[in-house]
Motif scaffolding. Structure first.
Motif, PDB file in Angstrom:
ATOM      1  N   HIS A   1       0.832  -1.202   0.000  1.00 27.57           N
ATOM      2  CA  HIS A   1       0.000   0.000   0.000  1.00 27.57           C
ATOM      3  C   HIS A   1       0.871   1.259   0.000  1.00 27.57           C
ATOM      4  O   HIS A   1       0.675   2.169  -0.815  1.00 27.57           O
ATOM      5  N   ARG A   2       1.846   1.302   0.891  1.00 30.35           N
ATOM      6  CA  ARG A   2       2.745   2.459   0.945  1.00 30.35           C
ATOM      7  C   ARG A   2       3.515   2.630  -0.363  1.00 30.35           C
ATOM      8  O   ARG A   2       3.719   3.754  -0.843  1.00 30.35           O
TER       9      ARG A   2
ATOM     10  N   GLY B   1      -6.055   6.569   1.516  1.00 30.73           N
ATOM     11  CA  GLY B   1      -5.284   6.742   0.288  1.00 30.73           C
ATOM     12  C   GLY B   1      -5.894   6.061  -0.920  1.00 30.73           C
ATOM     13  O   GLY B   1      -5.308   6.071  -1.995  1.00 30.73           O
ATOM     14  N   CYS B   2      -7.071   5.486  -0.758  1.00 33.35           N
ATOM     15  CA  CYS B   2      -7.687   4.688  -1.824  1.00 33.35           C
ATOM     16  C   CYS B   2      -8.783   5.448  -2.561  1.00 33.35           C
ATOM     17  O   CYS B   2      -9.411   6.340  -2.024  1.00 33.35           O
TER      18      CYS B   2
ATOM     19  N   LEU C   1       1.183   4.160  -2.998  1.00 28.00           N
ATOM     20  CA  LEU C   1       0.944   5.570  -2.725  1.00 28.00           C
ATOM     21  C   LEU C   1       2.181   6.416  -3.032  1.00 28.00           C
ATOM     22  O   LEU C   1       2.066   7.514  -3.580  1.00 28.00           O
TER      23      LEU C   1
ATOM     24  N   PRO D   1      -2.952   5.666  -6.478  1.00 24.88           N
ATOM     25  CA  PRO D   1      -3.921   5.369  -5.422  1.00 24.88           C
ATOM     26  C   PRO D   1      -4.667   4.066  -5.740  1.00 24.88           C
ATOM     27  O   PRO D   1      -5.241   3.937  -6.816  1.00 24.88           O
TER      28      PRO D   1
END
Length: 74
Positions: free
Chosen positions: A27-28, A62-63, A31, A36
């Motif tokens: 995820h990080r 962040g999505c 981003l 996203p």
């Protein structure tokens, strides 16, 4: 990850809520690359367990939540 980005399934949301290190690292990374991740609305409905879910809420910030049309639902 595809050329268009990353789409999470319910398993990814459950793993994020459980603080799975691999899911959070992916995820990080997405981003940080300006990609996203997408969460289809149906997936969010399946993954949300009711009540406050601070960890999952932080993950979803962040999505992009993708609307679910009647045709997509079918």
């Amino acid at each position: 990850m595809t050329a268009e980005g990353l789409t999470y399934d319910t398993g990814a949301l459950v793993a994020a809520e459980r603080d799975d290190r691999l899911v959070w690292a992916l995820h990080r990374a997405a981003l940080s690359r300006g990609l996203p991740p997408t969460v289809p609305a149906g997936v969010l409905a399946e993954g949300w367990r009711g009540g406050p879910q601070a960890t999952l809420s932080r993950f979803l910030k962040g999505c992009h939540i993708e609307d679910l049309s009647k045709d997509q639902a079918r």
